[in-house]
Design a protein around this motif. Structure first.
Motif, PDB file in Angstrom:
ATOM      1  N   TRP A   1      46.590  64.125  49.974  1.00 23.82           N
ATOM      2  CA  TRP A   1      47.025  65.433  50.439  1.00 23.82           C
ATOM      3  C   TRP A   1      46.460  65.705  51.818  1.00 23.82           C
ATOM      4  CZ3 TRP A   1      51.014  67.431  48.443  1.00 23.82           C
ATOM      5  CH2 TRP A   1      51.416  68.704  48.849  1.00 23.82           C
ATOM      6  N   GLY A   2      47.300  66.109  52.728  1.00 22.06           N
ATOM      7  CA  GLY A   2      46.906  66.438  54.077  1.00 22.06           C
ATOM      8  C   GLY A   2      48.033  67.178  54.749  1.00 22.06           C
ATOM      9  N   SER A   3      47.852  67.492  56.016  1.00 27.85           N
ATOM     10  CA  SER A   3      48.860  68.304  56.710  1.00 27.85           C
ATOM     11  C   SER A   3      50.189  67.574  56.851  1.00 27.85           C
ATOM     12  CB  SER A   3      48.337  68.750  58.069  1.00 27.85           C
ATOM     13  OG  SER A   3      48.005  67.635  58.867  1.00 27.85           O
ATOM     14  N   LEU A   4      50.173  66.268  57.063  1.00 27.27           N
ATOM     15  CA  LEU A   4      51.437  65.532  57.194  1.00 27.27           C
ATOM     16  C   LEU A   4      52.207  65.545  55.881  1.00 27.27           C
ATOM     17  CD1 LEU A   4      53.346  63.877  58.900  1.00 27.27           C
ATOM     18  CD2 LEU A   4      52.022  61.841  58.333  1.00 27.27           C
ATOM     19  N   VAL A   5      51.514  65.366  54.771  1.00 27.80           N
ATOM     20  CA  VAL A   5      52.161  65.420  53.459  1.00 27.80           C
ATOM     21  C   VAL A   5      52.701  66.831  53.213  1.00 27.80           C
ATOM     22  CG1 VAL A   5      51.769  65.213  50.968  1.00 27.80           C
ATOM     23  CG2 VAL A   5      50.804  63.521  52.525  1.00 27.80           C
ATOM     24  N   ALA A   6      51.938  67.843  53.587  1.00 28.98           N
ATOM     25  CA  ALA A   6      52.383  69.228  53.424  1.00 28.98           C
ATOM     26  C   ALA A   6      53.653  69.496  54.226  1.00 28.98           C
ATOM     27  CB  ALA A   6      51.276  70.186  53.847  1.00 28.98           C
ATOM     28  N   VAL A   7      53.704  69.010  55.445  1.00 29.54           N
ATOM     29  CA  VAL A   7      54.893  69.202  56.284  1.00 29.54           C
ATOM     30  C   VAL A   7      56.094  68.497  55.660  1.00 29.54           C
ATOM     31  CG1 VAL A   7      55.911  68.650  58.539  1.00 29.54           C
ATOM     32  CG2 VAL A   7      53.623  69.639  58.406  1.00 29.54           C
ATOM     33  N   ARG A   8      55.879  67.312  55.126  1.00 29.14           N
ATOM     34  CA  ARG A   8      56.981  66.596  54.451  1.00 29.14           C
ATOM     35  C   ARG A   8      57.470  67.372  53.236  1.00 29.14           C
ATOM     36  NH1 ARG A   8      54.215  60.727  54.732  1.00 29.14           N
ATOM     37  NH2 ARG A   8      54.842  60.209  56.849  1.00 29.14           N
ATOM     38  N   LEU A   9      56.527  67.915  52.463  1.00 33.51           N
ATOM     39  CA  LEU A   9      56.921  68.697  51.299  1.00 33.51           C
ATOM     40  C   LEU A   9      57.707  69.929  51.721  1.00 33.51           C
ATOM     41  CD1 LEU A   9      56.945  69.282  48.287  1.00 33.51           C
ATOM     42  CD2 LEU A   9      54.693  70.360  48.562  1.00 33.51           C
ATOM     43  N   LEU A  10      57.262  70.627  52.742  1.00 32.14           N
ATOM     44  CA  LEU A  10      57.978  71.815  53.213  1.00 32.14           C
ATOM     45  C   LEU A  10      59.382  71.461  53.689  1.00 32.14           C
ATOM     46  CD1 LEU A  10      55.164  73.794  55.055  1.00 32.14           C
ATOM     47  CD2 LEU A  10      56.100  74.174  52.761  1.00 32.14           C
ATOM     48  N   ALA A  11      59.542  70.312  54.327  1.00 31.08           N
ATOM     49  CA  ALA A  11      60.870  69.866  54.754  1.00 31.08           C
ATOM     50  C   ALA A  11      61.751  69.585  53.536  1.00 31.08           C
ATOM     51  CB  ALA A  11      60.753  68.627  55.633  1.00 31.08           C
ATOM     52  N   ASN A  12      61.186  68.962  52.514  1.00 31.69           N
ATOM     53  CA  ASN A  12      61.948  68.696  51.290  1.00 31.69           C
ATOM     54  C   ASN A  12      62.325  69.989  50.578  1.00 31.69           C
ATOM     55  OD1 ASN A  12      62.059  65.884  51.422  1.00 31.69           O
ATOM     56  ND2 ASN A  12      60.078  65.647  50.438  1.00 31.69           N
TER      57      ASN A  12
END
Length: 85
Positions: A35-46
């Protein structure tokens, strides 16, 4: 309106590579690994692609569990479905 908790664990699993069947409403993001900011951004895009809901990263970072995120998405969907005025 979609049942967000029926599909959100799959989205979380896709970005964290954590087994979807182990992700529940009580799952804390901090416990899902990777979990990190890049994963969070990917989740928000999904989330935006799947539900048509755009969440602000700063607001998202205040959310601790998958269930809280599902509630936030559902609130946005309900607000959009409610006629103005």
């Amino acid at each position: 309106m979609p049942d967000v908790m029926s599909t959100l664990p799959g989205l979380v699993a896709r970005v964290t590579r954590h087994p979807a069947d182990e992700i529940t409403a009580d799952s804390r993001f901090s416990g899902l690994g990777r979990w990190g900011s890049l994963v969070a951004v990917r989740l928000l895009a999904n989330i935006e692609q799947t539900y048509g809901v755009r969440l602000d990263l700063r607001d998202y970072l205040k959310i601790g569990t998958v269930g809280e995120l599902a509630d936030e998405i559902s609130r946005h969907l309900a607000a959009r479905a409610t006629p103005a005025g």
